[in-house]
Design a protein around this motif. Structure first.
Motif, PDB file in Angstrom:
ATOM      1  N   ALA A   1      32.489  33.788  23.164  1.00  0.00           N
ATOM      2  CA  ALA A   1      32.531  34.104  24.731  1.00  0.00           C
ATOM      3  C   ALA A   1      33.818  33.237  25.073  1.00  0.00           C
ATOM      4  O   ALA A   1      34.409  34.004  26.091  1.00  0.00           O
ATOM      5  CB  ALA A   1      31.471  33.766  25.375  1.00  0.00           C
ATOM      6  N   ALA A   2      34.010  32.048  24.743  1.00  0.00           N
ATOM      7  CA  ALA A   2      35.125  31.348  25.277  1.00  0.00           C
ATOM      8  C   ALA A   2      36.372  31.819  24.897  1.00  0.00           C
ATOM      9  O   ALA A   2      37.329  31.962  25.768  1.00  0.00           O
ATOM     10  CB  ALA A   2      35.002  30.080  24.849  1.00  0.00           C
ATOM     11  N   GLU A   3      36.674  32.349  23.673  1.00  0.00           N
ATOM     12  CA  GLU A   3      37.819  33.160  23.206  1.00  0.00           C
ATOM     13  C   GLU A   3      38.091  34.295  24.473  1.00  0.00           C
ATOM     14  O   GLU A   3      39.040  34.612  24.874  1.00  0.00           O
ATOM     15  CB  GLU A   3      37.896  33.454  21.936  1.00  0.00           C
ATOM     16  N   ILE A   4      36.970  35.097  24.594  1.00  0.00           N
ATOM     17  CA  ILE A   4      37.237  36.401  25.247  1.00  0.00           C
ATOM     18  C   ILE A   4      37.537  35.976  26.837  1.00  0.00           C
ATOM     19  O   ILE A   4      38.278  36.637  27.241  1.00  0.00           O
ATOM     20  CB  ILE A   4      35.804  37.191  25.338  1.00  0.00           C
ATOM     21  N   LEU A   5      36.798  34.918  27.218  1.00  0.00           N
ATOM     22  CA  LEU A   5      37.114  34.246  28.473  1.00  0.00           C
ATOM     23  C   LEU A   5      38.762  33.975  28.673  1.00  0.00           C
ATOM     24  O   LEU A   5      39.314  34.197  29.664  1.00  0.00           O
ATOM     25  CB  LEU A   5      36.144  33.359  29.119  1.00  0.00           C
ATOM     26  N   LYS A   6      39.030  33.268  27.648  1.00  0.00           N
ATOM     27  CA  LYS A   6      40.603  32.995  27.911  1.00  0.00           C
ATOM     28  C   LYS A   6      41.578  34.022  27.699  1.00  0.00           C
ATOM     29  O   LYS A   6      42.428  34.137  28.423  1.00  0.00           O
ATOM     30  CB  LYS A   6      40.698  31.995  26.337  1.00  0.00           C
ATOM     31  N   TYR A   7      41.029  34.991  26.906  1.00  0.00           N
ATOM     32  CA  TYR A   7      41.920  36.331  26.841  1.00  0.00           C
ATOM     33  C   TYR A   7      41.945  36.980  28.370  1.00  0.00           C
ATOM     34  O   TYR A   7      43.055  37.324  28.654  1.00  0.00           O
ATOM     35  CB  TYR A   7      41.400  37.391  25.877  1.00  0.00           C
TER      36      TYR A   7
ATOM     37  N   GLU B   1      43.934  34.826  30.587  1.00  0.00           N
ATOM     38  CA  GLU B   1      45.553  35.294  30.522  1.00  0.00           C
ATOM     39  C   GLU B   1      45.834  36.493  31.380  1.00  0.00           C
ATOM     40  O   GLU B   1      46.815  36.852  32.061  1.00  0.00           O
ATOM     41  CB  GLU B   1      45.954  35.285  28.934  1.00  0.00           C
ATOM     42  N   VAL B   2      45.135  37.609  31.119  1.00  0.00           N
ATOM     43  CA  VAL B   2      45.420  38.948  31.628  1.00  0.00           C
ATOM     44  C   VAL B   2      45.560  38.436  33.271  1.00  0.00           C
ATOM     45  O   VAL B   2      46.346  39.040  33.894  1.00  0.00           O
ATOM     46  CB  VAL B   2      44.093  40.062  31.271  1.00  0.00           C
ATOM     47  N   ILE B   3      44.460  37.854  33.829  1.00  0.00           N
ATOM     48  CA  ILE B   3      44.620  37.635  35.305  1.00  0.00           C
ATOM     49  C   ILE B   3      45.888  36.930  35.678  1.00  0.00           C
ATOM     50  O   ILE B   3      46.757  37.356  36.515  1.00  0.00           O
ATOM     51  CB  ILE B   3      43.305  36.771  35.589  1.00  0.00           C
ATOM     52  N   GLU B   4      46.167  35.837  34.851  1.00  0.00           N
ATOM     53  CA  GLU B   4      47.186  34.972  35.140  1.00  0.00           C
ATOM     54  C   GLU B   4      48.703  35.873  34.961  1.00  0.00           C
ATOM     55  O   GLU B   4      49.536  35.698  35.945  1.00  0.00           O
ATOM     56  CB  GLU B   4      47.257  33.852  34.230  1.00  0.00           C
ATOM     57  N   GLU B   5      48.897  36.583  33.807  1.00  0.00           N
ATOM     58  CA  GLU B   5      49.963  36.978  33.514  1.00  0.00           C
ATOM     59  C   GLU B   5      50.279  38.288  34.674  1.00  0.00           C
ATOM     60  O   GLU B   5      51.421  38.691  34.653  1.00  0.00           O
ATOM     61  CB  GLU B   5      49.914  37.818  31.858  1.00  0.00           C
ATOM     62  N   ASN B   6      49.275  38.748  35.282  1.00  0.00           N
ATOM     63  CA  ASN B   6      49.499  39.995  35.940  1.00  0.00           C
ATOM     64  C   ASN B   6      49.334  39.651  37.376  1.00  0.00           C
ATOM     65  O   ASN B   6      49.160  40.422  38.411  1.00  0.00           O
ATOM     66  CB  ASN B   6      48.571  41.195  35.528  1.00  0.00           C
ATOM     67  N   ASP B   7      49.142  38.366  37.363  1.00  0.00           N
ATOM     68  CA  ASP B   7      48.705  37.835  39.268  1.00  0.00           C
ATOM     69  C   ASP B   7      47.679  38.582  39.954  1.00  0.00           C
ATOM     70  O   ASP B   7      47.791  39.171  40.981  1.00  0.00           O
ATOM     71  CB  ASP B   7      50.194  37.979  39.751  1.00  0.00           C
TER      72      ASP B   7
END
Ligand SMILES: Cc1cc2nc3c(=O)[nH]c(=O)nc-3n(C[C@H](O)[C@H](O)[C@H](O)COP(=O)(O)OP(=O)(O)OC[C@H]3O[C@@H](n4cnc5c(N)ncnc54)[C@H](O)[C@@H]3O)c2cc1C
Length: 500
Positions: free
Chosen positions: A90-96, A99-105
């Protein structure tokens, strides 16, 4: 459709307006947000999420070992490469997802601690009015929107499903549901019984086995499991060749989906051969002397229920080592010391874990109304498992059982973005699915055929779900391989869509 905050006549209090409101910030809601920004730039939207962070399923569940049972090449989005081992925590999925949220603002579009309580459609204004309660302040906020994108998943996050067994209160130790795992639960050197044998039990048991005195998987009936290395050979080879990760992601997805298609076909066309494949893999770990017939041979055909993937056979290794065991029996009642089984045996335990599933929730426990009339989704017919007859400007994301959920997140998003663009171009403000004249004598059936797929939570909750017809347009056929070709060709001028 424009960016603005304004007072709308449809609502009695001040409200904020968005072109689209997304319910939930799980893998579906974040996917919807990404696709809106990339495919419908300029569209205003907000994602309302009841929890204090994103992730949905992967944030709600915090039991030991929590991991996917799908590979992340296909559980990940098609637009963001997955670069680690396919089965992920779950931790790896949340990290992924982070990143989607961050990279796409996308963060600026998400409002946490907002529980949507009601959604009311007005044909006078061609708007949904959505009430949300802030979980931190108790304040009720009002939103209006042209389009409601339901990404709230399919089960109730606040509590899991635990059957009412006789004398549960007599048991002296803790009874824990994995959906509400107590952070401070100390199971070291304790005897633990896990009731259930689905993906959750199969994850918990190897994760806890080392630390417990003993852990027992108590099941009424067996489940199929797949097992293998937690690696995808083609991805490893391409990585050795230093191929670009975006290519690796796409090629690996295609290879996985090709293999899954072949296996799914085999379960329908040659169920006995598919069964033999699955059981031989278990036997390879447990040996010929282990009673695989009793403990690992289900009565149903493979794929009628989800098949959990056991990376590196860790569940079977736990059983082989003697730290874990399987009991196939029925519960008669709970006792002070554990569980009395119908066979007359008593299973003693210090902790009982009820890995018995969840409550299906088709609508996120939101109260719906259309033009002043309470909406019961069970009275509607689904358009391809995503829209509903008589319900304007609303889409629900319900993924796949036999393939990764997220494959459908991307497909539904493409459809929604195409529909929104079409409406903008034609000046339509409302689209409502409606049965066409040729559909009127169509038999109306339950959401899914139990012969096709019949896990307990679906059987318990089927009466809550919309109906399906017997034509492709009016059902969620659970077939990614057909839908990936059919969805882009959906004719938006079809009579099934009534525009206003
Ligand atoms: C333990 C577990 C493991 C799983 N593993 C896999 C797997 O490996 N592969 C796979 O394909 N599928 C798996 N699934 C199915 C899984 O739920 C989906 O794949 C996927 O995570 C669903 O994403 P979602 O965003 O649609 O819904 P969810 O993850 O359920 O997220 C919905 C979000 O909406 C929010 N929400 C709900 N109602 C409201 C409301 N009224 N107002 C505001 N917010 C609301 C919730 O808080 C939640 O954050 C698993 C399910 C479980 C329970």
């Amino acid at each position: 459709m424009n960016v603005q905050t304004e007072i709308r006549p449809a609502s009695p209090v001040s409200s904020e307006h968005f072109d689209v409101v997304i319910a939930g910030a799980g893998i579906s809601g974040i996917g919807a947000a990404y696709h809106l920004t990339t495919q419908c730039p300029g569209t205003t939207f907000v994602a309302l999420e009841t929890q204090q962070t994103f992730g949905g399923t992967w944030s709600t569940h915090r039991y030991p070992g929590i991991r996917s049972d799908s590979d992340l090449h296909t559980f990940g989005y098609r637009f963001k490469p997955w670069t680690s081992a396919p089965i992920a925590s779950a931790a790896e999925i949340l990290k992924y997802m982070g990143e989607v949220i961050e990279e796409n603002d996308l963060g600026r579009h998400i409002r946490y601690r907002h529980t949507i309580t009601s959604a009311k459609w007005s044909s006078e204004h061609n708007l949904w009015t959505i009430d949300a309660v802030r979980t931190d302040t108790g304040e009720t906020l009002c939103f209006t929107t042209n389009f409601f994108w339901m990404c709230q998943g399919y089960y109730r996050h606040t509590e899991g499903y635990t059957p009412a067994w006789t004398d549960m209160a007599r048991f002296k130790g803790p009874i824990v549901h994995p959906q509400k795992w107590p952070e401070d639960l100390d199971y070291r050197n304790k005897r633990v019984v896990v009731i259930g044998s689905g993906a959750t039990a199969a994850t918990l048991i190897p994760a806890m086995a080392e630390d417990c005195a003993h852990i027992t998987m108590l099941q009424r009936s067996p489940t199929y499991f797949r097992t293998g290395r937690n690696a995808i050979e083609i991805a490893e080879t391409l990585r050795q060749l230093q191929i670009d990760e975006r290519w690796i992601h796409e090629i690996t997805r295609r290879k996985i989906l090709f293999d899954q298609d072949a296996f799914t076909r085999k379960t329908f066309e040659e169920p006995e051969a598919a069964k033999t494949d699955l059981l031989s893999a278990v036997e390879a770990y447990l040996g010929q002397d282990y009673d695989i017939v009793t403990h690992f041979t289900p009565k149903y055909r493979p794929w009628r229920q989800r098949i959990a993937f056991i990376p590196d056979g860790d569940l079977f290794q736990g059983i082989k080592s003697g730290k874990a065991s399987v009991v196939t029996d029925e519960i008669d009642r709970f006792t002070e010391k554990g569980i009395l089984l119908k066979s007359g045996n008593e299973l003693e335990a210090d902790i009982i874990v009820t890995a018995t599933g969840f409550h299906l929730s088709a609508n996120g426990d939101i109260e719906f109304a259309v033009d002043g009339r309470k909406l019961d989704f069970a009275d509607t017919v689904t358009y391809r498992g995503m829209m509903f007859t008589g319900v304007p400007n609303l889409v629900w994301v319900f993924g796949y059982f036999r393939a990764s959920w997220t494959l459908r997140v991307d497909l539904v998003a493409d459809f929604v973005c195409r529909l929104l663009t079409h409406m903008k171009q034609t000046g339509a403000t409302k689209v409502t699915p409606r049965l066409r004249p040729e559909d009127h004598n169509m038999p109306l059936l339950p959401w899914i055929d139990p012969e096709n797929f019949n896990p307990g939570y679906m059987m318990r909750g089927m009466h809550l779900l919309p109906k399906r017809g017997d034509k492709p347009e009016w059902q969620h056929n659970q077939d990614y391989w057909a839908e990936k070709d059919e969805f882009p060709k959906i004719d938006l001028k079809d009579k099934a869509f009534v525009y206003g």
